[in-house]
Design an enzyme around this catalytic site. Structure first.
Site, PDB file in Angstrom:
ATOM      1  CG  HIS A  48      -4.115  -4.675  -1.977  1.00 23.74           C
ATOM      2  ND1 HIS A  48      -3.557  -3.592  -2.626  1.00 23.74           N
ATOM      3  CD2 HIS A  48      -5.374  -4.300  -1.654  1.00 23.74           C
ATOM      4  CE1 HIS A  48      -4.440  -2.600  -2.667  1.00 23.74           C
ATOM      5  NE2 HIS A  48      -5.562  -3.016  -2.091  1.00 23.74           N
ATOM      6  CB  CYS A  63      -9.006   1.117  -0.810  1.00 26.61           C
ATOM      7  SG  CYS A  63      -8.196  -0.149   0.181  1.00 26.61           S
TER       8      CYS A  63
END
Length: 707
Positions: free
Chosen positions: A67, A189
């Protein structure tokens, strides 16, 4: 609209997308581009591949979720591939067969990120994964995904006191519900899209199946960032930090026993992390969040967090701290360096000698001539009037920015280690390092020293009345004293000697030694195309800019020129020998040249990802030639970035262009030769497929011509 997040055009079932992570990501990015949701494949694949180098996106269940956010993405998009040949995304279960590419616009709002977080959370549910594996058509799979991402979020239940909540739980045999350990977890993250929420749900679902734990999770991602109430934190028995980035407002958790790890460990080992947190809650010597009245270091002989798995190793923490300092320093270097370049553009090449007198003794109503007095000496400039004055002002602003870089480096290294209490001592230490001549090497040392000293003082056991003063008064004061005295009395002279020796060595480089350095820097810039090795070479060059000496300018020019070579060379190669490249690479080649001219090495990443054995050695060869030629011709750059668009800050500009052309020629010819004499089966298959698709159209055109 959520219904447009994924369509059948964005789904590929039971396909072979290659044997490497980079190939799979590039193929998925090609799907997104073909669907009209990305402006180019490279602009999407590059950031996703770079994110993958930070930490693999493989998660339990044979799933991977690469991603990124990218300027190339026009709308929030999911692309999915069910692979016939699994690929290793560094997941705990081996190769991944189910791969989602989550592509988000760089400037998008948070609404679509909430949708993406729903998908990430669904991926920890076995029934959803089985449905993905057994879907018989693209339409069926799209319906499964849309059902998840369009699901309404359940309403939040009214919070209950911990005791009341425990009474309502049915305790397991032999377990007292009243002894449930209260844990607060933080997950985060780097991109804040997927792993953040998957880690949160993995911990939550594991905790819900147990009666010995009460868990509350705070997700510090791109959506749903509601902080946990301070009362909940105060009542917690232990804390879990599952993050790949710094915890925001870490001081809220001061004094709590803490288990620290990367975010992927919470996804892969949630039960083990909960067990470790329960153990830490009852261990008086457990590692604690620094800064509180109850925080204390473990005594001699106790297990350290670096060795028991409860925290990050010291080597990793130091590396993260230095990279944090560098990330905050680079904007100062970029802004200051480009302003200095504008000063030369407006004021002329001799601006460095008189900018102080020009910027302070003159104004818009009192413009200078081309001859002024500087420190009792008459100096003659090639320009005069408004241009000369503006050049001096630009130069003065840039110099002010450059003067901060060592202090910023030091301050944010300390911040990464000790939180806010480390910032002031770190900045002070960096300023002292400049004052004693220790430069950026001194900034590295003072930043680490300030961080470790602030951490140590923050771990002291102090009375509760003093605890509130620790982070704002006591820690900054004592740490600044320790760092300042250590630098002036002990470290300053040897660090200054090291820095002086480095500068003298760089200044003495000439002939073959300068060429050799250029070759090494060129190889580093083209080895991983924006990765850690590339960034190390770039840091070496930008840190040297603060000294202002001619050798540092030459190093900066060699690094920038070498970094421009790969995208330009690959764009040229796709133009010269189109048949040797896949359709996706041919498309990337149309825009890669512009990225190269702008000094964006990442423009070559999709090519290297798809064919590393041919592309990377070819690019390294060209980078080495460019670095060598640039150093041999004595090219210097006052600007740290911008490529060909800051030519006015490069001298001689013709030497810069020649060095780039030489490297581009070598890289382009090398990659063509390797692909020609060592064929790439993936490219050949793609070319054959494209030719087969084009054949009917050619037959139709021939038929029309015959008629």
């Amino acid at each position: 609209m959520a219904s447009e997040l994924i369509t059948r055009e964005l789904v590929a079932l039971d396909v072979d997308f290659g044997s490497s992570v980079d190939e799979v990501i590039t193929q998925l990015a090609t799907l997104v581009h073909a669907a009209g949701r990305a402006t180019d494949v490279a602009g999407l694949a590059g950031p996703a591949i770079e994110r993958e180098t930070q930490a693999g996106t493989g998660v339990p269940g044979g799933v991977a979720i690469p991603h990124c956010r990218s300027e190339a993405v026009s709308e929030p998009t999911l692309a999915f591939a069910r692979l016939s040949r699994g690929v290793d995304f560094s997941g705990p279960d081996g190769d991944a067969q189910l791969v989602f590419l989550i592509a988000a616009p760089a400037g998008g709002g948070k609404a679509h990120l909430k949708i993406l977080s729903k998908l990430a959370r669904a991926l920890v549910k076995q029934d959803f994964l089985e449905a993905l594996r057994s879907a018989r058509s693209e339409e069926e799979l799209v319906a499964l995904v849309l059902e998840v991402v369009n699901a309404e979020k359940p309403k939040k239940a009214t919070p209950q006191p911990a005791a009341a909540a425990r009474e309502k739980q049915a305790p397991a045999e032999g377990v007292s519900a009243s002894k449930a350990t209260r844990i607060v977890a933080v997950t985060a993250c780097p991109t804040g899209i997927a792993h953040t929420y998957m880690a949160a749900d993995a911990l939550t679902q594991t905790a819900q199946a147990r009666t010995d734990v009460e868990l509350v999770v705070e997700t510090q991602g791109s959506a749903n960032n509601e902080p946990v109430a301070q009362a909940t934190i105060d009542a917690a028995d232990a804390v879990i930090f599952a993050t790949d980035v710094g915890v925001r407002d870490r001081e809220r958790f001061a004094g709590k026993p803490v288990i620290e790890s990367g975010v992927k460990r919470a996804i892969n080992e949630p039960a083990r992390m909960l067990d470790e947190a329960i153990s830490a809650a009852s261990n008086p010597h457990a590692h604690k969040v620094a800064g509180g009245a109850e925080s204390a270091d473990a005594p001699a002989g106790a297990t350290s967090p670096a060795t028991d798995g409860s925290g990050l190793g010291w080597g990793k923490r130091i590396q993260q701290a230095i990279m944090t300092g560098v990330s905050y320093m680079v904007p100062f270097v970029a802004a200051g360096g480009l302003l200095l370049a504008l000063g030369f553009l407006f004021g002329g090449a001799d601006m460095a000698n008189g900018w102080q007198a020009l910027s302070t003794n003159y104004s818009l109503s009192n413009l200078p001539g081309n001859t002024i007095e500087v420190d009792g000496t008459i100096m003659e400039f090639e320009r005069s009037g408004l241009m000369l004055y503006l050049g001096a002002v630009f130069f003065a602003i840039g110099q002010a920015g450059m003067n901060f870089i060592v202090a910023v480096l030091s301050g944010y290294i300390a911040f990464a280690l000790a939180g806010r209490p480390g910032i002031a001592p770190g900045f002070i230490g960096g300023a002292i390092a400049v004052a004693v001549g220790a430069g950026f090497i001194g900034g590295l040392v003072t930043g680490l020293l300030a961080g470790f000293v602030a951490m140590w003082i923050g771990s002291w056991k102090v009375p509760r009345w003093l605890a509130s003063l620790m982070p704002v008064v006591v820690i900054p004061l004592l740490t600044s004293l320790v760092v300042g005295l250590s630098t002036y009395l002990l470290l300053g002279a040897p660090l200054a000697a090291i820095m002086e020796g480095l500068q003298n060595w760089l200044s003495s480089l000439s002939g073959s030694s300068a060429v050799l350095l250029g070759i090494i820097l060129g190889l580093m810039m083209c080895f991983d195309l924006g990765g850690p090795v590339n960034k190390a070479a770039y840091l070496f060059a930008t840190a040297g800019l603060s000294t202002g000496d001619e050798a540092s300018m030459k190093i900066m020019a060699a690094v920038m020129a070498a970094g421009m070579v790969p995208p330009i060379a690959l764009s040229l190669a796709t133009l010269l020998r189109k048949s040797l490249f896949t359709p996706a690479e041919q498309e990337n080649g149309k825009s890669a040249w512009l990225l190269g001219l702008s000094f964006v090495s990442e423009g070559a990443m999709p090519f290297a990802a798809a064919d590393p054995l041919r592309v990377i050695p070819s690019m390294m060869a060209g980078g080495a030639v460019t670095g060598a030629v640039s150093m041999a011709l004595g090219v210097g750059s006052h600007a740290p970035h911008g490529g060909i668009f800051v030519f006015f800050a490069i001298n001689p500009a013709w030497g810069f262009v020649v060095s780039i052309l030489a490297g581009v020629a070598v890289s382009a010819l090398a990659v063509i030769a390797l692909k020609q004499f060592w064929p790439n089966q993936v490219a050949e298959a793609s070319a054959a497929k494209a030719a087969a698709a084009e054949a009917p159209a050619q037959d139709a055109r021939a038929a029309r011509s015959a008629v």
